[in-house]
Design an enzyme around this catalytic site. Structure first.
Site, PDB file in Angstrom:
ATOM      1  N   GLU A  73      66.665 -10.582 109.089  1.00 37.29           N
ATOM      2  CA  GLU A  73      67.847 -11.449 109.089  1.00 37.29           C
ATOM      3  C   GLU A  73      69.118 -10.644 109.325  1.00 37.29           C
ATOM      4  O   GLU A  73      70.006 -11.030 110.087  1.00 37.29           O
ATOM      5  CB  GLU A  73      67.981 -12.181 107.749  1.00 37.29           C
ATOM      6  CG  GLU A  73      66.855 -13.126 107.430  1.00 37.29           C
ATOM      7  CD  GLU A  73      65.685 -12.476 106.707  1.00 37.29           C
ATOM      8  OE1 GLU A  73      65.379 -11.291 106.993  1.00 37.29           O
ATOM      9  OE2 GLU A  73      65.069 -13.142 105.881  1.00 37.29           O
ATOM     10  N   GLU A 128      61.550  -0.695 109.252  1.00 35.68           N
ATOM     11  CA  GLU A 128      61.263   0.066 108.038  1.00 35.68           C
ATOM     12  C   GLU A 128      61.442   1.562 108.268  1.00 35.68           C
ATOM     13  O   GLU A 128      61.458   2.033 109.408  1.00 35.68           O
ATOM     14  CB  GLU A 128      59.845  -0.263 107.563  1.00 35.68           C
ATOM     15  CG  GLU A 128      59.724  -1.737 107.188  1.00 35.68           C
ATOM     16  CD  GLU A 128      58.376  -2.132 106.616  1.00 35.68           C
ATOM     17  OE1 GLU A 128      57.438  -1.305 106.638  1.00 35.68           O
ATOM     18  OE2 GLU A 128      58.267  -3.283 106.150  1.00 35.68           O
ATOM     19  N   CYS A 185      70.291 -10.421 102.005  1.00 37.58           N
ATOM     20  CA  CYS A 185      70.472 -11.161 103.262  1.00 37.58           C
ATOM     21  C   CYS A 185      71.235 -12.461 103.024  1.00 37.58           C
ATOM     22  O   CYS A 185      72.078 -12.853 103.840  1.00 37.58           O
ATOM     23  CB  CYS A 185      69.117 -11.466 103.910  1.00 37.58           C
ATOM     24  SG  CYS A 185      68.355 -10.011 104.653  1.00 37.58           S
ATOM     25  N   ASN A 229      62.495  -6.956 111.225  1.00 34.99           N
ATOM     26  CA  ASN A 229      62.627  -5.945 110.170  1.00 34.99           C
ATOM     27  C   ASN A 229      62.264  -4.556 110.689  1.00 34.99           C
ATOM     28  O   ASN A 229      61.346  -4.389 111.485  1.00 34.99           O
ATOM     29  CB  ASN A 229      61.809  -6.320 108.929  1.00 34.99           C
ATOM     30  CG  ASN A 229      60.328  -6.512 109.194  1.00 34.99           C
ATOM     31  OD1 ASN A 229      59.934  -7.001 110.242  1.00 34.99           O
ATOM     32  ND2 ASN A 229      59.511  -6.133 108.236  1.00 34.99           N
ATOM     33  N   CYS A 285      66.118  -5.711 106.730  1.00 35.56           N
ATOM     34  CA  CYS A 285      65.436  -6.992 106.944  1.00 35.56           C
ATOM     35  C   CYS A 285      65.779  -7.562 108.326  1.00 35.56           C
ATOM     36  O   CYS A 285      66.844  -7.279 108.892  1.00 35.56           O
ATOM     37  CB  CYS A 285      65.886  -8.009 105.908  1.00 35.56           C
ATOM     38  SG  CYS A 285      65.428  -7.627 104.223  1.00 35.56           S
ATOM     39  N   CYS A 341      65.771 -12.360 101.264  1.00 31.10           N
ATOM     40  CA  CYS A 341      66.111 -11.650 100.025  1.00 31.10           C
ATOM     41  C   CYS A 341      67.576 -11.929  99.666  1.00 31.10           C
ATOM     42  O   CYS A 341      68.357 -12.432 100.477  1.00 31.10           O
ATOM     43  CB  CYS A 341      65.868 -10.151 100.177  1.00 31.10           C
ATOM     44  SG  CYS A 341      67.114  -9.305 101.151  1.00 31.10           S
TER      45      CYS A 341
HETATM   46  N1  THU Z   1      61.749  -8.627 104.913  1.00 37.64           N
HETATM   47  C1  THU Z   1      62.548  -9.221 105.850  1.00 37.64           C
HETATM   48  O1  THU Z   1      62.746  -8.692 106.943  1.00 37.64           O
HETATM   49  N2  THU Z   1      63.108 -10.413 105.547  1.00 37.64           N
HETATM   50  C2  THU Z   1      62.858 -11.113 104.423  1.00 37.64           C
HETATM   51  O2  THU Z   1      63.353 -12.214 104.270  1.00 37.64           O
HETATM   52  C3  THU Z   1      62.013 -10.540 103.365  1.00 37.64           C
HETATM   53  C4  THU Z   1      61.514  -9.175 103.607  1.00 37.64           C
HETATM   54  C5  THU Z   1      61.107  -7.373 105.266  1.00 37.64           C
HETATM   55  C6  THU Z   1      61.551  -6.149 104.532  1.00 37.64           C
HETATM   56  C7  THU Z   1      60.337  -5.264 104.656  1.00 37.64           C
HETATM   57  O3  THU Z   1      60.375  -4.613 105.918  1.00 37.64           O
HETATM   58  C8  THU Z   1      59.189  -6.235 104.656  1.00 37.64           C
HETATM   59  O4  THU Z   1      59.727  -7.497 105.005  1.00 37.64           O
HETATM   60  C9  THU Z   1      58.450  -6.328 103.348  1.00 37.64           C
HETATM   61  O5  THU Z   1      59.306  -6.590 102.310  1.00 37.64           O
END
Ligand code: THU
Length: 161
Positions: free
Chosen positions: A75, A64, A115, A62, A73, A112
């Site tokens: 995935e 940000e 994804c 992930n 994300c 999520c």
């Molecule tokens: N996140 C993912 O990378 N994958 C998931 O399946 C759920 C959430 C990340 C997004 C964000 O950077 C952090 O986790 C918190 O939500």
């Protein structure tokens, strides 16, 4: 009116050692991929490892951004990297591991909705199911296809009706 039940089947393991060696390797890669997480806001590190049909493993983590929606994300970073770099190689299995402040979640982090929709699209593209492995420290869940984590999936057939 009818009351209808929807059942999802999946496997649950208490450790990677209970799984086949290919899955074990992919889980190790997903855990390793967490190192690539850039998560200064959530401190939630997610790693993804995507196995392709020729044995290639594409990793993602992930990313940000101060402008929150601009992040992505783990995935999708993995799937989009694979889609861009290996457009003709089918996706076989996607393993995902999430840690909160560096500690792997006991119950696995679950992808999520956005994804899941992207996974569904690549399933359609390649015409074959993508397996999903969700890695936690106490339990690991394995699903045989994206439909199992995205019931009543949006499908263009719906638009044709
Ligand atoms: N996140 C993912 O990378 N994958 C998931 O399946 C759920 C959430 C990340 C997004 C964000 O950077 C952090 O986790 C918190 O939500």
């Amino acid at each position: 009116m009818a009351q209808v039940q929807f059942t999802i089947n999946y496997e649950e393991f208490s450790s990677p050692e209970e799984m086949d060696p290919v899955d074990q390797k992919l889980i190790a890669e997903a855990l390793d991929a967490q190192k690539g997480s850039y998560s200064p806001f959530s401190h939630f590190q997610v790693g993804a490892a995507l196995l392709l049909a020729d044995g290639t493993i594409v990793k993602g983590a992930n990313q940000e951004n101060l402008a929150y929606p601009s992040g992505l994300c783990a995935e999708r970073t993995a799937m989009f990297a694979a889609g861009a770099n290996y457009p003709d190689t089918p996706m076989v299995t996607l393993a995902i591991a999430g840690s909160d402040h560096g500690v792997l979640c006991e119950s696995p982090a679950s992808p999520c909705g956005a994804c899941r929709q992207v996974m569904a699209q690549y399933q359609r593209k390649f015409g074959r199911p993508i397996q999903i492995i969700l890695v936690g420290s106490k339990r690991i869940r394995k699903f045989q296809k994206v439909d199992d984590i995205l019931p009543f999936i949006f499908d263009s057939l719906t638009m044709d009706e």
